[in-house]
Design a protein around this motif. Sequence first.
Motif, short mmCIF file in Angstrom:
data_model
loop_
_atom_site.label_atom_id
_atom_site.label_comp_id
_atom_site.label_asym_id
_atom_site.label_seq_id
_atom_site.Cartn_x
_atom_site.Cartn_y
_atom_site.Cartn_z
N VAL A 1 1.30 -1.22 -0.01
CA VAL A 1 0.20 0.10 0.06
C VAL A 1 1.25 1.07 0.25
O VAL A 1 0.78 2.36 -0.72
CB VAL A 1 -0.97 -0.28 0.88
N ALA A 2 1.84 1.61 0.62
CA ALA A 2 2.81 2.48 0.35
C ALA A 2 3.58 2.67 -0.71
O ALA A 2 3.38 3.35 -0.95
CB ALA A 2 3.58 2.27 1.74
N LEU A 3 3.58 1.56 -1.54
CA LEU A 3 3.95 1.64 -2.94
C LEU A 3 3.27 2.12 -3.44
O LEU A 3 3.88 2.99 -4.12
CB LEU A 3 4.84 0.36 -2.86
N HIS A 4 1.97 2.23 -3.83
CA HIS A 4 1.39 2.32 -4.29
C HIS A 4 0.94 4.49 -4.01
O HIS A 4 1.06 4.55 -4.83
CB HIS A 4 0.48 1.56 -4.33
N ALA A 5 1.15 3.90 -3.04
CA ALA A 5 1.41 5.92 -2.16
C ALA A 5 1.81 6.41 -3.19
O ALA A 5 1.60 7.97 -3.30
CB ALA A 5 0.72 5.56 -0.47
N LEU A 6 3.49 5.75 -2.66
CA LEU A 6 4.78 6.68 -3.33
C LEU A 6 3.91 7.26 -5.02
O LEU A 6 4.85 7.86 -5.35
CB LEU A 6 5.44 6.23 -3.31
N ALA A 7 4.07 6.25 -5.30
CA ALA A 7 3.78 5.89 -6.41
C ALA A 7 2.81 7.36 -6.60
O ALA A 7 2.59 7.84 -7.99
CB ALA A 7 2.82 4.98 -8.01
N LEU A 8 1.59 7.79 -6.34
CA LEU A 8 0.26 8.61 -6.40
C LEU A 8 0.75 9.66 -5.64
O LEU A 8 -0.47 10.88 -5.89
CB LEU A 8 -1.19 8.08 -5.69
N LEU A 9 1.63 10.03 -5.38
CA LEU A 9 2.44 10.98 -4.54
C LEU A 9 2.81 12.27 -6.20
O LEU A 9 2.17 11.78 -7.31
CB LEU A 9 3.82 11.10 -4.18
N PRO A 10 2.54 13.73 -5.34
CA PRO A 10 1.92 14.58 -6.51
C PRO A 10 3.66 14.89 -7.70
O PRO A 10 3.86 14.73 -6.73
CB PRO A 10 1.71 16.14 -5.82
N GLU A 11 3.25 16.32 -8.68
CA GLU A 11 4.11 15.60 -9.54
C GLU A 11 5.32 16.27 -8.01
O GLU A 11 6.54 16.14 -8.93
CB GLU A 11 3.71 16.25 -10.97
N HIS A 12 5.28 17.63 -7.87
CA HIS A 12 6.03 17.98 -7.00
C HIS A 12 6.81 17.74 -6.28
O HIS A 12 7.80 17.58 -5.38
CB HIS A 12 5.74 19.50 -6.52
N TRP A 13 6.34 15.78 -6.02
CA TRP A 13 7.04 15.52 -4.84
C TRP A 13 7.86 14.03 -4.99
O TRP A 13 7.87 12.98 -4.46
CB TRP A 13 6.24 15.08 -3.58
N SER A 14 7.73 14.72 -6.89
CA SER A 14 8.18 13.01 -7.80
C SER A 14 9.64 12.39 -7.20
O SER A 14 9.86 11.32 -7.58
CB SER A 14 8.01 12.93 -9.06
N HIS A 15 9.99 13.04 -6.73
CA HIS A 15 11.76 12.70 -6.37
C HIS A 15 12.00 12.30 -4.58
O HIS A 15 13.05 12.06 -4.09
CB HIS A 15 13.00 14.01 -6.26
N VAL A 16 10.93 12.00 -4.02
CA VAL A 16 10.92 11.41 -3.15
C VAL A 16 11.49 10.93 -2.59
O VAL A 16 10.59 9.25 -4.10
CB VAL A 16 9.36 11.38 -2.10
N ARG A 17 11.82 9.43 -1.70
CA ARG A 17 12.84 8.03 -1.82
C ARG A 17 12.12 7.75 -0.91
O ARG A 17 11.33 8.32 -0.20
CB ARG A 17 13.81 8.76 -1.86
N MET A 18 11.54 5.99 -0.80
CA MET A 18 11.44 5.34 0.59
C MET A 18 12.40 4.38 0.89
O MET A 18 13.01 4.15 -0.21
CB MET A 18 9.82 4.62 -0.04
N MET A 19 12.67 4.17 2.21
CA MET A 19 13.02 2.73 2.34
C MET A 19 12.92 2.16 3.91
O MET A 19 12.20 2.08 4.02
CB MET A 19 15.16 3.71 3.32
N VAL A 20 12.65 1.01 2.73
CA VAL A 20 12.19 -0.23 3.55
C VAL A 20 13.34 -0.80 3.96
O VAL A 20 14.29 -1.62 3.25
CB VAL A 20 11.38 -1.19 1.83
N ALA B 1 -1.16 8.66 0.58
CA ALA B 1 -1.06 9.45 -0.52
C ALA B 1 -1.08 11.23 -0.72
O ALA B 1 0.07 11.56 -0.09
CB ALA B 1 -0.83 9.51 -2.17
N SER B 2 -2.35 11.02 0.29
CA SER B 2 -2.33 12.13 0.14
C SER B 2 -1.96 13.29 1.87
O SER B 2 -1.46 14.45 1.76
CB SER B 2 -4.27 12.42 0.03
N ALA B 3 -1.92 12.16 2.52
CA ALA B 3 -1.51 12.65 4.04
C ALA B 3 0.03 12.70 3.76
O ALA B 3 0.38 13.85 4.45
CB ALA B 3 -1.28 11.03 5.49
N ILE B 4 0.55 12.31 3.46
CA ILE B 4 1.95 11.83 3.05
C ILE B 4 2.06 13.15 2.71
O ILE B 4 2.76 14.45 2.78
CB ILE B 4 2.66 10.94 2.05
#
Length: 377
Positions: A204-223, A321-324
């Motif tokens: 679910v977190a991965l799908h949320a990362l993909a849904l972030l707005p364009e201006h946050w397309s550089h956000v990274r995730m560490m698992v 994604a909206s909350a993030i």
Amino acid sequence: MRILFWCEIFLPHVGGVEILVSQLAQALVREGHACAILTNRHALDLPDKEMHHGAEIHRIDFVQTLQSRDPRRLHHLCQQVKKIREDFAPDLHHFFLAGPLVMLLQMTNRAPALPVVTTLQTPLDTVLQGGASTLRLLRESALIIAANRVLLEGIPSAVPETAGKMHLLPNSVHSPTIPPCELPWDPPVLLCLGRLAPEKGFDVALHALALLPEHWSHVRMMVVGEGTERSNLETLCRKLGLSGRVHFHGGVPNDEVPAMVNQSTLVLLPSRWQEPFGIVCLEAAVMQRAVVASRVGGVPEVVEEGVSGLLVEPENPEELASAIASLLDDPVKLRAMGEQASQLAEARFGYRSYLEKHLQWYREASGATPPIHTSVL
């Protein structure tokens, strides 16, 4: 005091219960008490016995023995456990309820029976579906510790004999040995920490990362963690076009968790199961990190909505994604939430109080008369 912990699995497997038992045993040893941990051997290359920060670890092959259906192997295992108990000479058993090990406790806690303190760290439905052995354990325990109010109120409703011996004690974590650092923004880093298992909702977190707005397309995730879902999560990353934005770090020892949290801007707990507590929320809080977490189980008792983090419905990547994005869009609010989380963690979940309550209840339980059984071994 001498305490024998019963834990379905233990380190090096890393999970919430394993961390709690490890830290509690270490703290008790530092206070001058003796601790031993009896656990299933979940990997064949682990030794039968070793020391863990002053506490004995005893690994047994209970699951394999049950699966063999061989009465001779079961009898031999019971004798092995009785020998561990005789050599260690505990004052009481502390059982962390999670699985079939309860049957072995009941087969070996005889002549004389010792008092049992039981800690509940699983969802209420899981406890109540545990079968006759679990219900018997609840009825016969001298004292029962519940990690959240759902368990505190739900168990006596289903098992009336437990009324009067239930105690609420939220989990706690040791204070970190390193200070929190500034939130990283170049780039922002989202942290998912825990077992890579379906119930943790990291997909679910991965799908949320993909849904972030364009201006946050550089956000990274560490698992950070290991588990059976790693391959599936890596495949999902590729399908979502996130391979360059997600780093699978693997598992880390518990004492390295604060350093992992320090590398994050925001911590996620996207669980789809009824988390009894959500220890990750505390691990984030002590490092002044806010969390976005699923509104499940005992998590709302740890995360104060809008103060120390945000709560979202499980299985909802759009809401996650909206909350993030809302927190990343407001760095001042995000930093303030992390500071509030740290203050709340110290006030509500301080480790000294957590330890002292255990010692108080151990003393009370030791004075209780345990049920009498006739030995059949």
